[in-house]
Design a protein around this motif. Structure first.
Motif, mmCIF file in Angstrom:
data_model
loop_
_atom_site.group_PDB
_atom_site.id
_atom_site.type_symbol
_atom_site.label_atom_id
_atom_site.label_comp_id
_atom_site.label_asym_id
_atom_site.label_seq_id
_atom_site.Cartn_x
_atom_site.Cartn_y
_atom_site.Cartn_z
ATOM 1 N N GLN A 154 9.530 40.482 -3.263
ATOM 2 C CA GLN A 154 9.476 41.931 -3.467
ATOM 3 C C GLN A 154 8.740 42.255 -4.774
ATOM 4 O OE1 GLN A 154 13.168 43.498 -4.607
ATOM 5 N NE2 GLN A 154 12.454 45.602 -4.746
ATOM 6 N N LYS A 182 5.078 44.113 -5.254
ATOM 7 C CA LYS A 182 4.896 45.292 -6.110
ATOM 8 C C LYS A 182 3.750 45.070 -7.088
ATOM 9 C CE LYS A 182 9.495 47.342 -6.148
ATOM 10 N NZ LYS A 182 10.681 47.663 -6.933
ATOM 11 N N TYR A 231 6.569 49.743 2.874
ATOM 12 C CA TYR A 231 7.870 49.760 2.215
ATOM 13 C C TYR A 231 8.165 48.366 1.700
ATOM 14 C CZ TYR A 231 12.892 50.227 1.526
ATOM 15 O OH TYR A 231 14.146 50.243 0.969
ATOM 16 N N TYR A 232 8.372 48.262 0.396
ATOM 17 C CA TYR A 232 8.650 46.952 -0.194
ATOM 18 C C TYR A 232 9.682 47.081 -1.318
ATOM 19 C CZ TYR A 232 4.690 48.917 -2.770
ATOM 20 O OH TYR A 232 3.838 49.765 -3.429
ATOM 21 N N GLN A 233 10.749 47.790 -1.006
ATOM 22 C CA GLN A 233 11.789 48.015 -2.009
ATOM 23 C C GLN A 233 12.913 46.980 -1.930
ATOM 24 O OE1 GLN A 233 11.175 50.234 -4.382
ATOM 25 N NE2 GLN A 233 9.270 50.617 -3.265
ATOM 26 N N GLU A 234 13.092 46.326 -0.776
ATOM 27 C CA GLU A 234 14.175 45.357 -0.634
ATOM 28 C C GLU A 234 13.608 44.003 -0.243
ATOM 29 O OE1 GLU A 234 17.378 46.655 1.848
ATOM 30 O OE2 GLU A 234 17.239 48.714 1.104
#
Length: 179
Positions: free
Chosen positions: A6, A10, A63-66
């Motif tokens: 993750q 980011k 989406y790469y929050q978790e």
């Protein structure tokens, strides 16, 4: 680095494109697994194909929050590419097998017994040139008409190895009788 996927994604999305190599290193075990499963194809080409797939997946990832979702998304993309490549490989391999099978079905049934005897002696001579397991495998293929699975089990080798020996022998026969 001990960064999670993750965090690496980011950083990559923030503009540090060199981080992709670390992402690829983290996903290497899964990539290697899929490359091994596509044993018929060129290993280096397949590895590059999966790394390219990984790059496309990272670039399209919204989406790469978790951590778990990142890994799931990337592994799913790699699995989809594997399935696509496997289908192509299977179609290609099946078309080769049909061509090899046609070789034996095109032998003239009406030829004389003398010609049959000569052909059989030629086969035996070709097989005698092989040694060890290859000799045993070819004898089982030609004279006992056993399946690859049975031959592999009896000789304690993989089915892929038996298939490779069969294909090489068919190629040798093609060159000897049709070229």
């Amino acid at each position: 680095m001990g960064d999670s996927i993750q965090v690496l994604i980011k950083d990559y999305k923030a503009g540090n494109k060199e981080i992709f190599l670390l992402i690829a290193d983290k996903m290497e075990p899964l990539i290697s697994k899929y490359v091994r499963l596509l044993y018929k194809d060129e290993k280096e080409d397949m590895h590059s194909e999966f790394v390219l797939c990984l790059l496309e997946a990272v670039n399209t990832m919204g989406y790469y929050q978790e951590e778990g979702q990142c890994i799931y998304f990337l592994s799913r993309a790699l699995k989809n590419r594997f399935l696509e490549l496997y289908k192509k490989s299977k179609l290609h391999y099946d078309s080769e097998s049909v061509a090899e099978d046609e070789f034996f079905f095109n032998i003239d049934i009406n030829q004389s017994e003398y010609e049959d005897f000569i052909f059989l002696e030629d086969l035996k001579e070709l097989i005698r040139k092989e040694d060890g397991k290859q000799y045993d495998i070819l004898c089982n293929i030609i004279f006992k008409d056993e399946s690859d699975a049975v031959i592999a089990k009896n000789n304690q080798v993989s089915r892929q190895y038996v298939n490779r020996v069969r294909k090489n022998f068919y190629q040798l026969l093609k060159e000897k009788y049709f070229n």
